[in-house]
Design a protein around this motif. Structure first.
Motif, PDB file in Angstrom:
ATOM      1  N   LYS A 135       0.819  -1.217  -0.004  1.00 42.12           N
ATOM      2  CA  LYS A 135      -0.061   0.097   0.018  1.00 42.12           C
ATOM      3  C   LYS A 135       0.952   1.173   0.120  1.00 42.12           C
ATOM      4  CE  LYS A 135      -4.034  -1.704   2.130  1.00 42.12           C
ATOM      5  NZ  LYS A 135      -5.120  -1.830   3.251  1.00 42.12           N
ATOM      6  N   LYS A 140      -3.420   3.427  -1.365  1.00 41.90           N
ATOM      7  CA  LYS A 140      -3.698   2.365  -2.599  1.00 41.90           C
ATOM      8  C   LYS A 140      -2.877   1.453  -2.868  1.00 41.90           C
ATOM      9  CE  LYS A 140      -6.474   6.100  -4.685  1.00 41.90           C
ATOM     10  NZ  LYS A 140      -6.694   6.807  -6.151  1.00 41.90           N
ATOM     11  N   GLU A 144      -5.228  -0.999  -7.595  1.00 43.71           N
ATOM     12  CA  GLU A 144      -6.268   0.202  -7.796  1.00 43.71           C
ATOM     13  C   GLU A 144      -5.598   1.243  -8.550  1.00 43.71           C
ATOM     14  OE1 GLU A 144      -8.257   0.714  -3.545  1.00 43.71           O
ATOM     15  OE2 GLU A 144      -5.899   0.144  -3.071  1.00 43.71           O
TER      16      GLU A 144
END
Length: 167
Positions: A135, A140, A144
């Protein structure tokens, strides 16, 4: 009489120097409309095609031989500059923030490459051991950030193999 002889020798030396300068300047190859035509050359350019109708980065021979732990700050900075982030953002602040947050350099490159949909780079660093579940500082994950279908498929395959599920 002696002055005339010296003067004639001096003028002969100047004449030789001027003649030599003309010969030297005329022996240079200069192309242009006012000068002699230049013989045509055969020039070929080869480009790699990436994607569905071309090569992947491995077949193209651009996959690096680095492993996960061989990626460093310098690799992140090079990629940051190569992709033009510095030109658009004006500073290294985002890159520095990602690195200072404790993210591994290869994972920072993965996040940047996914945000730019750089399929060959993502393929290269996933193969080198980048973590597809990482992440970013905005929360994100690579999946994503990616928008291209082949990139999403590639990340899903990496996620499936990481969890031990056959892709």
């Amino acid at each position: 009489m002696q002055r005339i002889a010296l003067a004639s020798r001096a003028s002969a030396t100047v004449a030789r120097t001027v003649r030599h300068a003309r010969q030297c300047s005329s022996s240079r190859h200069i192309s242009g409309a006012r000068f002699a035509p230049v013989a045509p050359r055969n020039v070929t350019a080869n480009f790699f095609k990436f994607g569905k109708n071309g090569f992947d980065s491995e077949a193209a021979g651009i996959v690096g031989s680095q492993g996960r732990d061989e990626y460093t700050y310098d690799d992140v900075e090079q990629y940051f500059n190569y992709m033009g982030f510095l030109a658009t953002e004006g500073t290294y602040d985002r890159m520095e923030a990602m690195l200072n947050s404790g993210l591994h350099p290869i994972d920072v490159i993965l996040l940047l490459a996914c945000s730019e949909n750089d399929t060959p780079k993502v393929q290269e660093i996933l193969k080198a051991g980048a973590d597809p579940t990482v992440k970013g500082i905005d929360g994100k994950q690579p999946l994503e950030l990616a928008a291209k279908p082949e990139l999403i498929r590639m990340i899903n395959e990496a996620l499936a193999s990481k969890s031990g599920v056959a892709a």
